[in-house]
Design a protein around this motif. Structure first.
Motif, mmCIF file in Angstrom:
data_model
loop_
_atom_site.group_PDB
_atom_site.id
_atom_site.type_symbol
_atom_site.label_atom_id
_atom_site.label_comp_id
_atom_site.label_asym_id
_atom_site.label_seq_id
_atom_site.Cartn_x
_atom_site.Cartn_y
_atom_site.Cartn_z
ATOM 1 N N VAL A 141 0.851 -1.185 0.000
ATOM 2 C CA VAL A 141 0.000 0.000 0.000
ATOM 3 C C VAL A 141 0.888 1.237 0.000
ATOM 4 C CG1 VAL A 141 -0.154 0.036 2.533
ATOM 5 C CG2 VAL A 141 -1.915 1.186 1.177
ATOM 6 N N ILE A 142 0.449 2.258 -0.691
ATOM 7 C CA ILE A 142 1.075 3.582 -0.609
ATOM 8 C C ILE A 142 0.028 4.501 -0.014
ATOM 9 C CG2 ILE A 142 2.089 5.502 -1.902
ATOM 10 C CD1 ILE A 142 3.112 3.433 -3.934
ATOM 11 N N ALA A 143 0.349 5.125 1.120
ATOM 12 C CA ALA A 143 -0.644 5.874 1.878
ATOM 13 C C ALA A 143 -0.064 7.206 2.351
ATOM 14 C CB ALA A 143 -1.119 5.055 3.079
ATOM 15 N N VAL A 144 -0.970 8.113 2.701
ATOM 16 C CA VAL A 144 -0.584 9.434 3.205
ATOM 17 C C VAL A 144 -1.384 9.741 4.463
ATOM 18 C CG1 VAL A 144 0.083 10.350 0.938
ATOM 19 C CG2 VAL A 144 -2.304 10.538 1.708
ATOM 20 N N ALA A 145 -0.952 10.754 5.201
ATOM 21 C CA ALA A 145 -1.725 11.214 6.350
ATOM 22 C C ALA A 145 -3.060 11.764 5.858
ATOM 23 C CB ALA A 145 -0.952 12.285 7.101
ATOM 24 N N THR A 182 8.991 12.993 -0.107
ATOM 25 C CA THR A 182 9.820 12.062 0.652
ATOM 26 C C THR A 182 8.940 10.920 1.136
ATOM 27 O OG1 THR A 182 11.304 13.808 1.399
ATOM 28 C CG2 THR A 182 11.332 11.758 2.643
ATOM 29 N N PHE A 183 9.395 9.693 0.900
ATOM 30 C CA PHE A 183 8.648 8.497 1.282
ATOM 31 C C PHE A 183 9.367 7.794 2.430
ATOM 32 C CE2 PHE A 183 7.771 9.434 -3.093
ATOM 33 C CZ PHE A 183 6.426 9.132 -3.266
ATOM 34 N N THR A 184 8.618 6.974 3.160
ATOM 35 C CA THR A 184 9.220 6.180 4.226
ATOM 36 C C THR A 184 8.581 4.791 4.256
ATOM 37 O OG1 THR A 184 9.804 6.109 6.581
ATOM 38 C CG2 THR A 184 7.598 6.899 6.040
ATOM 39 N N ALA A 196 4.741 10.471 2.435
ATOM 40 C CA ALA A 196 3.951 9.267 2.162
ATOM 41 C C ALA A 196 4.629 8.032 2.721
ATOM 42 C CB ALA A 196 3.718 9.107 0.658
ATOM 43 N N PHE A 197 3.810 7.030 3.000
ATOM 44 C CA PHE A 197 4.255 5.740 3.538
ATOM 45 C C PHE A 197 4.125 4.684 2.462
ATOM 46 C CE2 PHE A 197 2.870 1.641 5.210
ATOM 47 C CZ PHE A 197 3.865 1.342 6.132
ATOM 48 N N THR A 198 5.126 3.815 2.364
ATOM 49 C CA THR A 198 5.039 2.648 1.489
ATOM 50 C C THR A 198 5.310 1.405 2.328
ATOM 51 O OG1 THR A 198 6.076 1.487 -0.377
ATOM 52 C CG2 THR A 198 7.429 3.096 0.752
#
Length: 328
Positions: A128-132, A155-157, A207-209
């Motif tokens: 999943v790729i997600a954001v706040a 920037t991704f984490t 964003a989170f991956t």
């Protein structure tokens, strides 16, 4: 003479059967389950949820103790098992595509897949790729458009180091979307998804991956908003409302299997017992409920078939890494 020979054979066969029965593995005492990351991530989830169900079903004699051992995206735990836990038959280790990625990219120096025994899988956890929730980005297409204009725009984490599976799935999606200069995309890796989610919710990254199981509670609470799930089609149940990358014109699928390995130098009986036990757990209604609650999809691979699969996946990830310039 014939009767005596027959009696001798029968007696010999009985003695062999009794010896085999005596040698058969009987699990007793506490089981250690190493989660090679900090609490809160996918490996921690695997150990704790499986440990609970093993106990509830009475499949193990003692308690299952989760031991968190973070470092090197699973490399610290893998090295510890190879070097210090050989022959220990009451030890299982949580593994996933992150593990095979580390092995494929040479991130576990001097170690390879043949140094442990691969038990089996418990399902697949899609990326999943997600954001706040308050992020200005509303879709994966929006994100990829920004990256096309400037690969450093976001920037991704994720819960793996640079070049790990969480990073790779992002780069695979970006490559499919036509983003140039993939190496310039900013990514910060952590030892487990928990830290990565904290950084995303705190506004320190864009964003989170990662994987669904790591963030489903944050999605349900409304703190995280998925931009895309990296599955063939929309997932069932409460996750059905979230779109796939494929729906947005980015044909990227990234399943992350969940499973276990155990140390080398264990008896065939012990290995066979664990393969059968994980197979029994996988087929149980209790585990099916855990899968449904945490976004895991069916994916069954045990014993020799799983070992073959692991080796094939390592070869595949090695090839993908070379294509995007991340192989060592």
């Amino acid at each position: 003479m014939i009767q005596r020979s027959l009696r001798t054979l029968i007696a010999g066969g009985l003695i062999w059967s009794l010896a085999s029965a005596t040698q058969a593995f009987e699990q007793t005492g506490k089981v250690d389950c190493i989660a090679p990351a900090n609490p809160g991530g996918g490996w921690d989830f695997t150990c704790r949820s499986v440990g609970r169900v093993l106990g509830d079903l009475g499949l193990v004699d003692g308690n299952v103790q989760t031991i968190n051992m973070p470092g090197a995206s699973g490399g610290v735990g893998f090295s510890h098992v190879v070097q210090k836990r050989a022959g220990q038959e009451n030890l299982i280790v949580a593994a996933s595509t992150v593990t095979t990625t580390g092995l494929a990219r040479g991130q576990f120096p001097g170690l390879d897949a043949s140094m442990v025994n691969w038990i089996g899988t418990l399902g697949a956890d899609y990326g999943v790729i997600a954001v706040a929730a308050d992020s200005p980005y509303q879709s994966l297409s929006d994100v990829m458009k920004a990256l096309k204009d400037d690969p450093r725009a976001l920037t991704f984490t994720g819960g793996t180091a640079t070049g790990g599976w969480d990073h790779l799935k992002l780069l695979m999606a970006a490559d499919e979307a036509g983003v140039d200069d993939l190496a310039r995309i900013a990514y910060l890796g952590y030892n487990g998804g928990g830290e990565a989610v904290t950084q995303t919710l705190g506004g320190h990254v864009d964003a989170f991956t990662g994987d669904i199981s790591e963030v489903i509670s944050f999605i349900e609470s409304g703190d995280l908003r998925p931009l895309a799930i990296l599955s063939e089609e929309r997932l069932p149940g409460k996750l059905h409302q979230w779109p796939t990358a494929r729906e947005q014109g980015i044909d990227t699928i990234a399943p992350n299997w969940r499973g276990f390995y155990m140390p080398s130098d264990v008896s065939e009986d012990a290995y066979g017992w664990w393969v059968d036990t994980i197979d029994t757990l996988y087929a149980s209604d209790e585990w099916k409920s855990v899968m449904t609650q945490n976004g895991l999809m069916p994916f069954k691979m045990h014993g020799e078939a799983f070992t073959t699969f692991v080796n094939e996946q390592i070869a595949q990830i090695t090839d993908i890494s070379r294509q995007i310039g991340l192989s060592r």
